[in-house]
Design a protein around this motif. Sequence first.
Motif, short mmCIF file in Angstrom:
data_model
loop_
_atom_site.label_atom_id
_atom_site.label_comp_id
_atom_site.label_asym_id
_atom_site.label_seq_id
_atom_site.Cartn_x
_atom_site.Cartn_y
_atom_site.Cartn_z
N GLU A 93 -3.36 0.35 -9.68
CA GLU A 93 -2.28 -0.20 -9.78
C GLU A 93 -1.82 -1.57 -9.53
O GLU A 93 -1.60 -2.27 -10.22
CB GLU A 93 -1.04 0.79 -9.39
N TYR A 94 -2.32 -1.78 -8.30
CA TYR A 94 -2.36 -3.39 -7.92
C TYR A 94 -3.21 -4.20 -8.74
O TYR A 94 -3.09 -5.44 -9.08
CB TYR A 94 -2.76 -3.29 -6.38
N TRP A 136 0.76 -1.16 0.00
CA TRP A 136 0.02 -0.08 -0.02
C TRP A 136 0.80 1.17 -0.13
O TRP A 136 1.09 1.91 -1.09
CB TRP A 136 -1.07 0.12 1.32
N ILE A 159 -3.59 3.80 -6.17
CA ILE A 159 -3.02 2.63 -5.49
C ILE A 159 -3.76 1.46 -5.91
O ILE A 159 -3.21 0.52 -6.32
CB ILE A 159 -2.73 2.83 -4.22
N GLU A 201 3.90 0.55 -2.08
CA GLU A 201 3.55 0.06 -3.33
C GLU A 201 4.16 -1.22 -3.65
O GLU A 201 4.37 -1.57 -4.80
CB GLU A 201 3.41 0.97 -4.31
#
Length: 828
Positions: free
Chosen positions: A574-575, A511, A571, A514
């Motif tokens: 992106e994950y 998180w 975030i 990242e």
Amino acid sequence: MNKTLLFAFLFIQTFVNAQFSERNLSLENWSFKNSKEKKWLTATVPGTVHLDLMNHQIIPDPFKDENEKKVQWVENEDWDYQTIFNLSEKELKNQNIDLVFDGLDTFSEIYLNGKLLKKTDNMFRKWEIPVKTYLKNGENILQVKFKSAVNVGKDLAEKVPFTMPESPRSFVRKAQYQFGWDWGPRLVTSGIWKEVKLEFWNNAKFENIKIEQKLLTKQKADLQIYAEVNAFVQGKYRILVNNKENVVQLDKGKNTIKLPFVIKTPKLWQPNGLGEQNLYDITISLEKDSKKIAEKTEKIGLRTIELVQEKDEKGKSFYFKVNGNPMYAKGVNWIPSDSFLPRISKEKYQKLIRDCKEANMNMIRIWGGGIYEGDEFYKACDENGILVWQDFMFAGSFYPADENFQQNVELEVKDQINRLQNHPSLALWCGNNEIDEAIVNWGYQKQFKYSKEDSLQVGKDYKKIFHEVIPNAVKKYATSDKLIYWPSSPSIGWGHKESLTEGDSHYWGVWWGEQPFEIYNEKVPRFASEYGFQGMPTLETTKSMFSGNQDIDLQNPVIKAHQKHGRGWEIINEYMKRDYIVPTDLVKYNYVSQLLQSRGMKIAIEAHRRAKPYNMGTLYWQLNDCWPVVSWSSIDYLGNWKALHYQIKRSFEPIVIAPYLQEGLLSTSVINDEFKDYQSVRLSTQIYTLNGGLLQEFDETDQDLKENSVLNYHPLQVKDLVKQEKWNEVFLNFTLKDNQGKTLANTICFLSKPKDLKLSKPNIQIRKISPTEIEVSTDVLAKDVYLMGDTHFSDNFFDLLPKMPKRVTHSKPLEKVEVMSLFDTMNE
């Protein structure tokens, strides 16, 4: 019968039967106003000014739309509350009458019939004022005038010669999350947030009852009861403990009476999963001249608990030993479950703690930026076997340490220890959340251009509060069996290697950093007290963010306003790209965001549990929400289980199979948290195609599964089992059985990321078994089956194997159950 007459009647009935009685002034008619104005409006006590303003439609509901922005003016105003109540001549004849506020938020002046009685400055303290001389027969006026906590905090901040981070909240002894957090709105409240009452007493009354467990064996429990008695009339009294009589001489004023008490052949209180939560009622009565004048009942549990920190070849252990047994802590972090605290009902407390128990948890950490929770919270933890890691209410900032602040903090600690320490669920007192880390790692000194002297003062103030004032107060007011104190969580910041070898850890490389989820397999601490990942709330809760029927999509500013992390959506996306095909449809995106959160936490928890006994605890962030929001919670604001909570229930099972694939090598561990041996267990592995074809099956050599241990099997080269180009077309099914053939655990393992799986469209069938039970079946693998409906399902977001029907119960009847699986998101 009107309200005033009813309570007068109840009061008189109580008074006839005892010389101590209470009158709940919260039930009187209250009114409030802006201190600048003259018009009084009806108010609710306990309550907050925001709720009263909402009731009069002066402000909109800040949980809806983007209304939070429209109510920020409230925090800058001063607010007055008052009630007019009648007192009878009979009530006035009592020797003593005390006015008691269980909670005032926060800076207030209390007036009775125009007389200033007290100024308050701490939301977490109890305020008790003798008022007999100020009361009148007939009509009495009680007023509480609140100053803006923001404005008072700013005034206090100006007295410090350097800028404090998060100013002014750190100068204000109130719930810190109200000033806004990365999961919560800024709603800085004021008001009478807990009950207010009059206490009438004669001769003497109990101030506090502390019960210390001196010795616990199979034969007996030796208890020491400390009865703190305030005597108005000195002389001989009788104190009875469960009807066992003691004659004592009381002096006028404060007395502490020590009373030994023995319970023979005690039944232990055990954490959830390790035994029963046996509880005992201890009733202490006070008599004078053969009349009962006071009585209190405390419900206790008998258990021992230690925090074990022993040096070893890798660092230092950190684990809880309960009733002589090392306990693997499985649990979660708790935040206040509403931004407006009086709305948290007993039922909500009970439900959330039962949800913890149902998910196989045994510990909950009360985070230091919220509140010391209501009595019902701790009662629920006692009843459900959930140990409490209790932070004191300091979080993520620097705090002052002037003499007034020190004294205020000590009295806050005293009040909360007096209220909470008899609960068997209470495991540990922790000084603060992330303040040591904030001083060392967060760069505030550079940001605010501190001089060397400023930085030294911050460190000095920190040590004064968290290494002197609070631990000294804990030692002073807590009994010896409730003396576990830990200065700060985490003990070492996550950027330092020692954070993984000793103490407790908040690992945020995932998180905040990242890092990929797989980093959890490498970054395993001794005790993981905080880590997490965000997911959207359920669709029902997402819709509740809106006041009307609007088209809801991810670009809607309302949904964006209910994501409080500055880079939250970025975030998540992106994950999601790493592991899933990112849907454009809101419903599917909502579903996949929950799967993503669930996947990350599954990887973390399995890594932690595989490392036992090096790692002996995993408390993820976080259980609950204070409003409808995109957050780290596993249960959303409306109480719905997200995909994560269903996964937590599986991941926290007493016995789990935890396979781990790294660079083509498949390691499999079986973790047993039970204090029970299993002889000759058998681990079976089947390799299936995603369409259900069995490719291969084999059994591992039978082995004994020892109590409270990890059984590691010999790693396998996956390419020897399945060609690598076929990894996205298969799954492995693991089953563990005892020597009688009973299944102890089962899990499925995939060799590719979800986005790479070559899934076929499943034909998912739902058959009604009863009004509250269904059977779900499929012809090919259905990954992450999502059952939708206005009900709570006993299981959800699960993988369903071909031709292996699964029964699921639901909390209320449904006409129709809609269903989705991961395949639906891969073929928009």
